[in-house]
Every structure is written in structure tokens, then in C-alpha cells.
Design an enzyme around this catalytic site. Sequence first.
Site, PDB file in Angstrom:
ATOM      1  N   CYS A   1      -5.903  -1.863   3.300  1.00  0.00           N
ATOM      2  CA  CYS A   1      -7.162  -2.145   3.327  1.00  0.00           C
ATOM      3  C   CYS A   1      -7.852  -2.348   2.046  1.00  0.00           C
ATOM      4  CB  CYS A   1      -7.617  -1.472   4.548  1.00  0.00           C
ATOM      5  SG  CYS A   1      -6.321  -1.494   5.679  1.00  0.00           S
TER       6      CYS A   1
ATOM      7  N   HIS B   1     -14.882   2.338   3.920  1.00  0.00           N
ATOM      8  CA  HIS B   1     -13.330   2.231   2.858  1.00  0.00           C
ATOM      9  C   HIS B   1     -13.514   2.333   1.333  1.00  0.00           C
ATOM     10  CE1 HIS B   1      -8.656   2.395   4.420  1.00  0.00           C
ATOM     11  NE2 HIS B   1      -9.315   3.573   3.473  1.00  0.00           N
TER      12      HIS B   1
END
Length: 554
Positions: free
Chosen positions: A74, A130
Site C-alpha cells: 500500500c 497512510h
Amino acid sequence: MKPHETCLAVCSFRLLLMVSMATALTPPNIIYILLDDWGYQDVGFRDSYILTPNMDKLAREGVILQNHYVTSICAPTRASLLTGRYPIRTGYWNGNHHAAVQWGLPLDETTMAEMLSRRGYSTHAIGKWHLGFHTEQYLPVRRGFDTFLGFVSSCDQDHFQHRKKFGGYDLRLQYLGAENEVKDEVLYDMKGVYNAGIFTNRTLDLIKSHNPSEPLFVYLAYANVHVPLQAPKKAYDLYTGHLSENTTSTRKLVAAMASIVDEGVGRIVAELIKTGLYDNTILVVSSDNGGAGINYSNYPLRGFKRTVYEGGVRSMSFVHSPLLSLTGYINSQVFHVVDWYRTFQRLSGGEEAIEENDMDRRAVNGEEFKSQLQLDGVDIWDAISSNMPILRNEVLLNFGHADFCHDCPRNEEHPPDFGFALRSGKWKLVEDSIYPSTSYSAPNGSSIVEYEDLVEGQSRPIQLYDLASDGGELMNVAEDHPWVVERLQNRKAYYKGLIRHLYPSGNGVNITNDTTYWWSQGRTSASAKIGPFFKLGLGLGLVQILLHFAEFDT
């Protein structure tokens, strides 16, 4: 034709020409939709049974990218997208970071949002961030975005309750106040509302309220189809009778989550058309990595998320825009997520990429810009829009090195893969990967096929694949082409020299109290419950991690 009719025709033509020229000179609106853990085959235009009619239509009327590479997990993909730089340069070669570690996207990195903001864009981030949040300097609104609505931490967030698996609530709207301070509104009233719907509606609101005199950049990072696998009953019921009785409930949930995103994409494009923004908009859709396992399908590619094989690093992707010269075709050239930064930089009307140590000193609001570091991507617009050849022969798919990682924060359950993976032309070299997957998705998922007998030499530390004839990476031909192996291995030394070491010895994640967290400073929420997040004790190789629950709502 009468004189007044001739004049009217000429004037009309000139007006159309002026409008056309003005449109051509107006920087395009950019909508980049990043999907999470989406399987390569999990979309209708790849012969999946998953219902994605909106994306199917947009892809078939645009350009499908057959070889669009990302990273295998990710955060590194997100960092590369927003900086135009490989993970070895940003520090994300070490993989994802935990929710509470004291690092993020380095502050000397210029983000895509900062670059576009310089050029007059209204910039907005939505969904999964993130990329760091331990101090407010790492938040999206301090990295070039005018606003942010989403969750700042990592993954595994409940799609309905917006809580992390360790208990914190994290759904917030952020923007800068009159004194340039971070305004942070925790959206408790959204508890129980499915997050993909929230993110879609936020995008629609931005499009509706956007001032068309300035270009728009929206970075929409859906959390679908990442675990936990959850979907509203209405979406799940779409697949009642549509799938075979043997299809697992978890596979149905992945399908339902995909259909929810597809509905959102359709609504976004409809709103662009309604507001008149569509004709000057570029829409890019891609995944951050391949599907994550048995509930996803990367067919016909080998491997899954976290692996450096094609199923882990080649993403489902397409481009849709009225600005494309050629449409309705599949582009088989090699692209990488780092390419979008340089591409949007040129399309936004800015100068060519500013190389390392060259300063862009134009001031905005009295502030000088930071230098733009060396980019790894290339401008791919002409390659996509007109199918012109890309002037590049190789892309780095993975690399890290344990020598640069003394006290690195890491996920011990899924450690970073320091293996080397490089694609050069038709050749792909894989060396020392710790995830030597022999797994393939069955068509449309729900099962995994092991081809151990067919994958010759798969466990060897050096693997070479001819992707032109062996797209499934079944045959390791390293012994047959030693000169190719040697040539690609020689590139390893070059890339090793670019690795950014963010974690000097003795300076790892040493979190002992809550004072380092931006939300704990000067917060006044009545429900504040901030306690120590992590306490790290290091001694003789014994690491004791004491988890303390902390609310994200303060």
C-alpha cells in the site's frame, strides 16, 4: 450567403477557435482514483463476473493499460504516486509503517499536490492517507492539499464504524484555518455509514462547488477492496443468483465492495458532465497493488500482494478523458506509477521537471518552494493518448537492503521484501525475494492454483523471465541467458546507491508518551482519551511491545 450571414459564420468560427484554443491552454482537471488491493482481473472488462458496468464503459471508451506497474504493498505505491520517485528514494523500500511509528513521507519530498498547487490547482485528498501523521507536518493539508476527508492512519479500518482494529476512531475532515492552523473535525456523525459512500459523496460535493476558472485535482483513495471485507446488504444482494452456489461468501463480499466503487465512479463522471468539467478532465483509475489472496483474482498473473511477481506489482488500470487522441484500445507499453507526477507536471502547464538541487524560487503567499528532488518517472501522456513509444527501457519493481535498516520499524508478520526485481524490455529479473510465490489465481478467484511442477527453478535466488513469451512467469530461464542476468544485476549497484536511509542506528520507533502526536497538543475534545500508544524496550535483541489503546478522536 448574405453578408450578415457570412459575418455571423466567420465570427462563430473565430469564437469556436478561440474557445478551443483557450480550452487547450487551460490545465486539465485531474481525478486520480486509487483502489486498494484490487485484483488484476476483478473488473468486467477483464472477463470477470464482478459487476462493474461504469468502469467497463469508461475503460473501453478510453485506454486500458495492460502493463501498469505499482509496488507490491500500500504505502510505497502512494508515496511513489505523489512524489514521482521510487520507494528506494522515499524510504518506503522498508514497506508499510505501523499506525504509531514516528516517520512518514520525508518532508523534503515535493508532493504532486504541492506541485499542482503552485500552478493554480485546487487540490483535495479523500480516503486513505497512510503516509505519516505523527506530527501535523505530515498531514495531507501540510503536504499541498487544500482539504482532506478520510483516515490518516493505515489499513484494516472498519468500513462502517471507522475504527482501527486496535480501537481508535479515525474519520476526519481537515483544512487550514485563518491563521494557517490545522483544523481537524472528527466526523462522529458518520459512524455506521459505509466509507466508500462517504468518499464518493465528498468528491461529488467538491465537483459541484468547484470554481471552473481554476483547475481541480482530486486524489480519491478508496479503502475498497481492502480487508475487513464488508459491504452493505444491498450491494451483497446484487450477487444473489449472479454467482454460482460454490462461490464463497468472502468472494461475494469482494465483488460487492467492487460494485460499490464502480457505482461511485459512475456518479463522479456523471457529475463532471453535469457541471461542464468533463470535457477538460483526465480520469485515471488504478490499484495500489495486486489482489491479496484467495478472495481476489489476479488471473492470469502469478503471485499476489506483497510478492514481486506480476500478480503483486501489475495493477488494474485505465485512463478516460475527452482529451485523449486515441481511444478504445489496449495499450501494452510499460508504465509505472512514478510516471504520473512528471506527466501531470507537464500537462498542468509547468516547466519541465526541476532536477535535483535546482530551486524553483517563485513565491506563493510569500513562501519559497522547496527544491524538487530527482524524479524517476517519465512523461507518459503521448504514449497513452497517441500510443507513441516511451523513451525508457526499464522500471524498478522492488529493492531494499538490510544494511540500511538497523532499527527500522517493521511489521514482523509481513516483513519487507528486500529482494531485487527489475523489468528491462521483455526481461524481468527477480533476485533474493522472500516471497517466492508459486500461486496463481483461478479465473475469477475463490481458489488458488499451485503450479510448483511447472515453475522450474522458482526457489532459486536468481530468476529471469521472458515476459514477452511467458507472461505468467512459469519458466526461469536464467541459466539460458547469463549475459542478460549479468546486465540486469549490474544495475543493482546503481539502485543501491539511491537507497534512502531514514533510520540511523538508535533512532527507530521509540515512542514513550503521547506528546509527539499532533492530535494530543492543544486538543479540547470532551471525549479525549490519549494514553501511551506504544512503548518500545530494546535489549539484547529482545523487543517487548506494550500496546495501549488510544482514541484517534482527540
